[in-house]
Design a protein around this motif. Sequence first.
Motif, PDB file in Angstrom:
ATOM      1  N   GLN A  87      39.893  43.864  51.988  1.00  0.00           N
ATOM      2  CA  GLN A  87      39.015  43.708  50.831  1.00  0.00           C
ATOM      3  C   GLN A  87      39.399  42.436  50.097  1.00  0.00           C
ATOM      4  O   GLN A  87      40.580  42.162  49.862  1.00  0.00           O
ATOM      5  CB  GLN A  87      39.135  44.893  49.880  1.00  0.00           C
ATOM      6  CG  GLN A  87      38.595  46.191  50.460  1.00  0.00           C
ATOM      7  CD  GLN A  87      38.613  47.312  49.441  1.00  0.00           C
ATOM      8  OE1 GLN A  87      39.580  47.494  48.725  1.00  0.00           O
ATOM      9  NE2 GLN A  87      37.529  48.071  49.397  1.00  0.00           N
ATOM     10  N   VAL A  88      38.383  41.653  49.761  1.00  0.00           N
ATOM     11  CA  VAL A  88      38.550  40.487  48.906  1.00  0.00           C
ATOM     12  C   VAL A  88      37.905  40.882  47.578  1.00  0.00           C
ATOM     13  O   VAL A  88      36.695  41.112  47.513  1.00  0.00           O
ATOM     14  CB  VAL A  88      37.862  39.244  49.517  1.00  0.00           C
ATOM     15  CG1 VAL A  88      38.045  38.039  48.613  1.00  0.00           C
ATOM     16  CG2 VAL A  88      38.407  38.977  50.919  1.00  0.00           C
ATOM     17  N   VAL A  89      38.726  41.020  46.548  1.00  0.00           N
ATOM     18  CA  VAL A  89      38.272  41.561  45.266  1.00  0.00           C
ATOM     19  C   VAL A  89      38.330  40.456  44.221  1.00  0.00           C
ATOM     20  O   VAL A  89      39.403  39.909  43.949  1.00  0.00           O
ATOM     21  CB  VAL A  89      39.151  42.747  44.825  1.00  0.00           C
ATOM     22  CG1 VAL A  89      38.619  43.349  43.532  1.00  0.00           C
ATOM     23  CG2 VAL A  89      39.245  43.798  45.925  1.00  0.00           C
ATOM     24  N   ASN A  90      37.186  40.153  43.631  1.00  0.00           N
ATOM     25  CA  ASN A  90      37.103  39.094  42.638  1.00  0.00           C
ATOM     26  C   ASN A  90      36.836  39.694  41.264  1.00  0.00           C
ATOM     27  O   ASN A  90      35.859  40.415  41.076  1.00  0.00           O
ATOM     28  CB  ASN A  90      35.984  38.110  43.017  1.00  0.00           C
ATOM     29  CG  ASN A  90      35.868  36.969  42.042  1.00  0.00           C
ATOM     30  OD1 ASN A  90      35.009  36.975  41.173  1.00  0.00           O
ATOM     31  ND2 ASN A  90      36.734  35.991  42.187  1.00  0.00           N
ATOM     32  N   VAL A  91      37.701  39.398  40.297  1.00  0.00           N
ATOM     33  CA  VAL A  91      37.529  39.862  38.920  1.00  0.00           C
ATOM     34  C   VAL A  91      36.754  38.765  38.172  1.00  0.00           C
ATOM     35  O   VAL A  91      37.184  37.614  38.130  1.00  0.00           O
ATOM     36  CB  VAL A  91      38.891  40.126  38.242  1.00  0.00           C
ATOM     37  CG1 VAL A  91      38.682  40.688  36.839  1.00  0.00           C
ATOM     38  CG2 VAL A  91      39.730  41.085  39.089  1.00  0.00           C
ATOM     39  N   TRP A 116      35.050  42.245  56.473  1.00  0.00           N
ATOM     40  CA  TRP A 116      35.757  42.313  55.195  1.00  0.00           C
ATOM     41  C   TRP A 116      34.822  42.893  54.140  1.00  0.00           C
ATOM     42  O   TRP A 116      33.611  42.648  54.159  1.00  0.00           O
ATOM     43  CB  TRP A 116      36.181  40.937  54.703  1.00  0.00           C
ATOM     44  CG  TRP A 116      37.130  40.165  55.561  1.00  0.00           C
ATOM     45  CD1 TRP A 116      37.849  40.611  56.634  1.00  0.00           C
ATOM     46  CD2 TRP A 116      37.450  38.777  55.423  1.00  0.00           C
ATOM     47  NE1 TRP A 116      38.606  39.603  57.163  1.00  0.00           N
ATOM     48  CE2 TRP A 116      38.381  38.457  56.432  1.00  0.00           C
ATOM     49  CE3 TRP A 116      37.054  37.771  54.553  1.00  0.00           C
ATOM     50  CZ2 TRP A 116      38.916  37.180  56.574  1.00  0.00           C
ATOM     51  CZ3 TRP A 116      37.589  36.506  54.703  1.00  0.00           C
ATOM     52  CH2 TRP A 116      38.510  36.213  55.701  1.00  0.00           C
ATOM     53  N   ASP A 117      35.365  43.656  53.206  1.00  0.00           N
ATOM     54  CA  ASP A 117      34.625  44.022  51.998  1.00  0.00           C
ATOM     55  C   ASP A 117      34.883  42.928  50.974  1.00  0.00           C
ATOM     56  O   ASP A 117      36.023  42.719  50.562  1.00  0.00           O
ATOM     57  CB  ASP A 117      35.136  45.348  51.405  1.00  0.00           C
ATOM     58  CG  ASP A 117      34.587  46.575  52.091  1.00  0.00           C
ATOM     59  OD1 ASP A 117      33.462  46.513  52.612  1.00  0.00           O
ATOM     60  OD2 ASP A 117      35.285  47.603  52.095  1.00  0.00           O
ATOM     61  N   VAL A 118      33.853  42.223  50.580  1.00  0.00           N
ATOM     62  CA  VAL A 118      33.963  41.241  49.504  1.00  0.00           C
ATOM     63  C   VAL A 118      33.246  41.855  48.310  1.00  0.00           C
ATOM     64  O   VAL A 118      32.032  42.083  48.354  1.00  0.00           O
ATOM     65  CB  VAL A 118      33.355  39.882  49.893  1.00  0.00           C
ATOM     66  CG1 VAL A 118      33.507  38.874  48.748  1.00  0.00           C
ATOM     67  CG2 VAL A 118      34.015  39.351  51.164  1.00  0.00           C
TER      68      VAL A 118
END
Length: 195
Positions: A87-91, A116-118
Amino acid sequence: MNKLTSYIVGSVIAAIVVAVLAFVGARNLLGSGGQEPERGVDAAASASAQAGEGDVVKRPACPEGAVAGVDLECLGAQAQSAAKDVQVVNVWAWWCESCRAELPYLQEVATAHPDWDVVGVHADGNAANGAAFLQDIGIDLPSYQDASNKFAGQLGLPGVIPITLVVYKGEVKKQYIKPFESTADIEKAVEEALA
């Protein structure tokens, strides 16, 4: 009154007016009661949280389960799909200019890497503004809603955005506390974090 006395009185009155305006402006930036905004949320975000939510436009479904070990609601959708190992998690937040520039690169990463989960984590109390912002800039990434700064608080993230996390099987491998400036930079960062 002579000219000197008039000048002094006028100067004092002008100084008092400037001081009052500066005080009122500073108080408005800090929010009501003069309290500082919560960690990770600036004054604009605090103001939007107080403004209410309104209708949230429909958004893509988020992966099921916790994101990086934190349970959050999905922004504008119900969780449906199984989470992937990477997972690529962007805040981000709707009022963040560097987020506006970075989110299209994340969209390109999601398209190029369907394994990938983005996903995003909207770090603001106003879900409607967050969903509308994504709609306006044409971003179809699923995003979680974090009105209370729970994500940053539980993970001990600094009080800035954007932040991008690389998560593998629920474990945070790397934090990037900066905006990315290209799709290639994000891909390289993910690959380095997973190596």
